[in-house]
Design a protein around this motif. Structure first.
Motif, PDB file in Angstrom:
ATOM      1  N   LEU A  56       0.842  -1.247   0.163  1.00  0.00           N
ATOM      2  CA  LEU A  56       0.122  -0.018  -0.008  1.00  0.00           C
ATOM      3  C   LEU A  56       0.891   1.149  -0.178  1.00  0.00           C
ATOM      4  O   LEU A  56       0.463   2.266  -0.493  1.00  0.00           O
ATOM      5  N   THR A 154      -2.635  -8.861  -2.699  1.00  0.00           N
ATOM      6  CA  THR A 154      -3.442  -8.995  -4.086  1.00  0.00           C
ATOM      7  C   THR A 154      -3.138  -7.974  -5.020  1.00  0.00           C
ATOM      8  O   THR A 154      -4.334  -7.802  -5.710  1.00  0.00           O
ATOM      9  N   PRO A 156      -3.080  -6.571  -8.273  1.00  0.00           N
ATOM     10  CA  PRO A 156      -3.747  -7.000  -9.704  1.00  0.00           C
ATOM     11  C   PRO A 156      -2.164  -7.477 -10.589  1.00  0.00           C
ATOM     12  O   PRO A 156      -2.351  -8.323 -11.437  1.00  0.00           O
ATOM     13  N   PRO A 202     -14.771 -19.758   7.186  1.00  0.00           N
ATOM     14  CA  PRO A 202     -16.002 -19.186   6.496  1.00  0.00           C
ATOM     15  C   PRO A 202     -15.740 -18.470   5.508  1.00  0.00           C
ATOM     16  O   PRO A 202     -14.346 -18.075   5.221  1.00  0.00           O
ATOM     17  N   ARG A 205     -15.911 -12.013   2.878  1.00  0.00           N
ATOM     18  CA  ARG A 205     -16.850 -10.964   2.503  1.00  0.00           C
ATOM     19  C   ARG A 205     -16.148 -10.269   1.704  1.00  0.00           C
ATOM     20  O   ARG A 205     -15.771  -8.883   2.122  1.00  0.00           O
ATOM     21  N   LEU A 206     -15.450 -10.439   0.186  1.00  0.00           N
ATOM     22  CA  LEU A 206     -14.532  -9.676  -0.295  1.00  0.00           C
ATOM     23  C   LEU A 206     -15.140  -9.961  -1.813  1.00  0.00           C
ATOM     24  O   LEU A 206     -15.703 -10.957  -2.079  1.00  0.00           O
TER      25      LEU A 206
ATOM     26  N   LYS B  46     -10.639  -8.803  10.684  1.00  0.00           N
ATOM     27  CA  LYS B  46     -10.945  -8.671   9.476  1.00  0.00           C
ATOM     28  C   LYS B  46     -11.278  -7.388   8.830  1.00  0.00           C
ATOM     29  O   LYS B  46     -11.309  -7.296   7.683  1.00  0.00           O
ATOM     30  N   GLN B  49      -7.967  -6.147   7.564  1.00  0.00           N
ATOM     31  CA  GLN B  49      -7.624  -6.928   6.425  1.00  0.00           C
ATOM     32  C   GLN B  49      -8.240  -6.720   5.218  1.00  0.00           C
ATOM     33  O   GLN B  49      -7.880  -6.296   4.104  1.00  0.00           O
ATOM     34  N   TYR B  50      -9.654  -6.405   5.401  1.00  0.00           N
ATOM     35  CA  TYR B  50     -10.624  -5.959   4.326  1.00  0.00           C
ATOM     36  C   TYR B  50     -10.129  -4.579   3.711  1.00  0.00           C
ATOM     37  O   TYR B  50     -10.160  -4.278   2.462  1.00  0.00           O
ATOM     38  N   TRP B  52      -7.070  -3.256   3.880  1.00  0.00           N
ATOM     39  CA  TRP B  52      -5.811  -3.362   3.109  1.00  0.00           C
ATOM     40  C   TRP B  52      -6.167  -3.894   1.819  1.00  0.00           C
ATOM     41  O   TRP B  52      -5.613  -3.587   0.715  1.00  0.00           O
ATOM     42  N   LEU B  53      -6.955  -5.163   1.797  1.00  0.00           N
ATOM     43  CA  LEU B  53      -6.892  -5.704   0.437  1.00  0.00           C
ATOM     44  C   LEU B  53      -7.844  -5.139  -0.584  1.00  0.00           C
ATOM     45  O   LEU B  53      -7.445  -4.725  -1.803  1.00  0.00           O
ATOM     46  N   ARG B  54      -8.839  -4.518  -0.315  1.00  0.00           N
ATOM     47  CA  ARG B  54      -9.685  -3.734  -1.107  1.00  0.00           C
ATOM     48  C   ARG B  54      -8.786  -2.327  -1.646  1.00  0.00           C
ATOM     49  O   ARG B  54      -8.917  -2.194  -2.707  1.00  0.00           O
ATOM     50  N   SER B  55      -7.680  -1.940  -0.780  1.00  0.00           N
ATOM     51  CA  SER B  55      -7.079  -0.662  -1.325  1.00  0.00           C
ATOM     52  C   SER B  55      -5.977  -1.370  -2.577  1.00  0.00           C
ATOM     53  O   SER B  55      -5.986  -0.606  -3.377  1.00  0.00           O
ATOM     54  N   GLN B  57      -6.465  -3.872  -4.152  1.00  0.00           N
ATOM     55  CA  GLN B  57      -6.958  -4.234  -5.503  1.00  0.00           C
ATOM     56  C   GLN B  57      -7.847  -2.863  -5.940  1.00  0.00           C
ATOM     57  O   GLN B  57      -8.751  -3.451  -7.326  1.00  0.00           O
ATOM     58  N   LEU B  59     -10.608  -1.693  -5.402  1.00  0.00           N
ATOM     59  CA  LEU B  59     -11.810  -1.837  -4.895  1.00  0.00           C
ATOM     60  C   LEU B  59     -12.342  -1.508  -3.830  1.00  0.00           C
ATOM     61  O   LEU B  59     -13.051  -2.389  -3.021  1.00  0.00           O
ATOM     62  N   ASP B  69     -19.358  -6.300   6.756  1.00  0.00           N
ATOM     63  CA  ASP B  69     -18.610  -7.520   6.233  1.00  0.00           C
ATOM     64  C   ASP B  69     -17.688  -8.225   6.988  1.00  0.00           C
ATOM     65  O   ASP B  69     -18.001  -9.605   7.132  1.00  0.00           O
ATOM     66  N   ASP B  72     -19.957 -10.039   9.603  1.00  0.00           N
ATOM     67  CA  ASP B  72     -20.593 -11.178   9.098  1.00  0.00           C
ATOM     68  C   ASP B  72     -19.604 -12.306   9.167  1.00  0.00           C
ATOM     69  O   ASP B  72     -20.070 -13.362   9.831  1.00  0.00           O
ATOM     70  N   PHE B  73     -18.359 -12.071   8.909  1.00  0.00           N
ATOM     71  CA  PHE B  73     -17.170 -13.122   8.823  1.00  0.00           C
ATOM     72  C   PHE B  73     -17.016 -13.485  10.312  1.00  0.00           C
ATOM     73  O   PHE B  73     -16.975 -14.706  10.647  1.00  0.00           O
ATOM     74  N   GLU B  76     -19.949 -15.629  11.960  1.00  0.00           N
ATOM     75  CA  GLU B  76     -20.004 -16.896  11.513  1.00  0.00           C
ATOM     76  C   GLU B  76     -18.907 -17.799  12.174  1.00  0.00           C
ATOM     77  O   GLU B  76     -18.964 -18.908  12.449  1.00  0.00           O
ATOM     78  N   ALA B  77     -17.708 -17.145  12.159  1.00  0.00           N
ATOM     79  CA  ALA B  77     -16.440 -17.990  12.801  1.00  0.00           C
ATOM     80  C   ALA B  77     -16.453 -18.165  14.146  1.00  0.00           C
ATOM     81  O   ALA B  77     -16.042 -19.196  14.583  1.00  0.00           O
ATOM     82  N   PHE B 152      -7.983   3.295   1.625  1.00  0.00           N
ATOM     83  CA  PHE B 152      -7.888   3.253   3.031  1.00  0.00           C
ATOM     84  C   PHE B 152      -6.219   3.532   3.552  1.00  0.00           C
ATOM     85  O   PHE B 152      -5.515   3.298   2.876  1.00  0.00           O
TER      86      PHE B 152
END
Lengths: 227, 227
Positions: A56, A154, A156, A202, A205-206, B46, B49-50, B52-55, B57, B59, B69, B72-73, B76-77, B152
């Motif tokens: 990042l 991740t 791209p 689980p 949620r991505l 989570k 993590q979400y 960082w990953l969305r940034s 990509q 997305l 999101d 929700d993970f 469930e976990a 982010f």
């Protein structure tokens, strides 16, 4: 009936998917039993966190350095900091064990005419050591490291290495990862994806939607209609 | 002797630094005692993590969606998935508790002529709700959300919002975060940094070097020579 058809290449994540990164800790006699699980989890969590944060911030360094940095944090946090233990764990990480079904599965895919490859955060040297130790050299056609693009999954640009180097379309690739975040990332990129959900996690949620979930790699040839 | 001098603005991370994100779980009667700690940790892990990953990509989606999101993970976990519990936790997240020393510390800084600001992953609506609930509106000069740049932390475009909006130089900013990764990221960007290390975590092995570590915000005025 197969779930994923028209595949020309199977591309595997390395750590967690082909290789059991926890084996470095399991095989190190110098880690107390009651702290093994915590050390494995924290080392891995920090390793991934550092790859994402450095990506990042455009402050890439190689995965061997990130792995050692994460280990230093994890050893300190678990009260296990010690130079000899550190050196032993890093040496064991270079020869992490392959999961038992890996070699036969890769061999089956290759015999059926599917190109086999690794796409990993690992450095070329780390990957070469792990592949040699597990005896996988003969069943892998390509080994792709993020070193070529200087950023981690991740992003791209990492997944783009596959069509660029293998000469295949995104939809002709079955990408296989045990890491949910990687499976979803690869799916969002446009690969077909088999999430090898060894840890029975689980759904993430991505963005992305893996085409199938399997519990180990032995289900893969059947999934691709090669059974 | 003060450790950090020449500061014109104090910029605070929100969740973990001013606001106790764990309070959403603590205050929810519908979470069994023996799973509270696991839920807090997993929800937070989570959520980050979400982001960082969305940034990585490209997305981006807003932090309210990411927070739901991640919940929700985590539900469930931990075996706690339930629509009413989910709704209760998200409502409580909007009115997370401020740490006890926050209001007085911000008031002292402002009275001494230091500009006060939040720089957060949170949406403007989430931040407005938390600020109003904690009664911090009068002691904050600026509220900056990553919504303005669509990525982010720790993407440098986020930290760049501070000099751009406040009209200060990087070295005139004291950035304060309880999150080690954020403290190091802000330091690598060029801010002076006070790491409010509430959880007594080990040093991160990341680029950057926070100028000081404090255990809560009450030490901040003294650190800036305003004691």
């Amino acid at each position: 009936m197969s779930a994923i058809e028209g595949i020309r290449a199977c591309v595997f994540d390395a750590y967690g998917t082909l290789f059991d990164f926890g084996s470095a800790v399991t095989r190190c006699p110098d880690v107390p039993d009651d702290r093994r699980a915590a050390l494995v989890t924290l080392w891995r969590d920090k390793q991934l966190q550092y790859t994402w944060l450095r990506s990042l911030q455009n402050l890439y360094t190689d995965f061997e350095t990130v792995t050692a940095d994460a280990l230093d944090f994890a050893l300190e946090a678990t009260g296990l900091a010690d130079p000899r233990r550190r050196a032993a764990l890093l040496a064991l990480y270079r020869i992490v064990s392959a999961y038992p079904e890996v070699k036969a599965t890769l061999g089956t895919l290759k015999a059926k005419g599917i190109a086999t490859a690794i796409l990993s955060n690992g450095t070329p040297a780390m990957l070469a050591a792990a592949i040699a130790h597990a005896g996988l050299g003969d069943v892998l056609d390509h080994v792709l490291s993020v070193e070529a693009v200087g950023v981690f999954k991740t992003d791209p640009r990492v997944y783009q290495l596959v069509p660029a180097r293998l000469g295949v379309q995104r939809k002709e690739v079955c990408f296989v990862s045990s890491n949910g975040w990687d499976a979803y990332g690869a799916s969002a990129f446009g690969f077909r994806v088999a999430w090898c959900n060894r840890a029975r996690q689980p759904a993430e949620r991505l963005p992305g939607a893996p085409d199938a979930a399997i519990s180990d790699l032995s289900a893969l040839p059947g999934l691709l209609g090669l059974g």
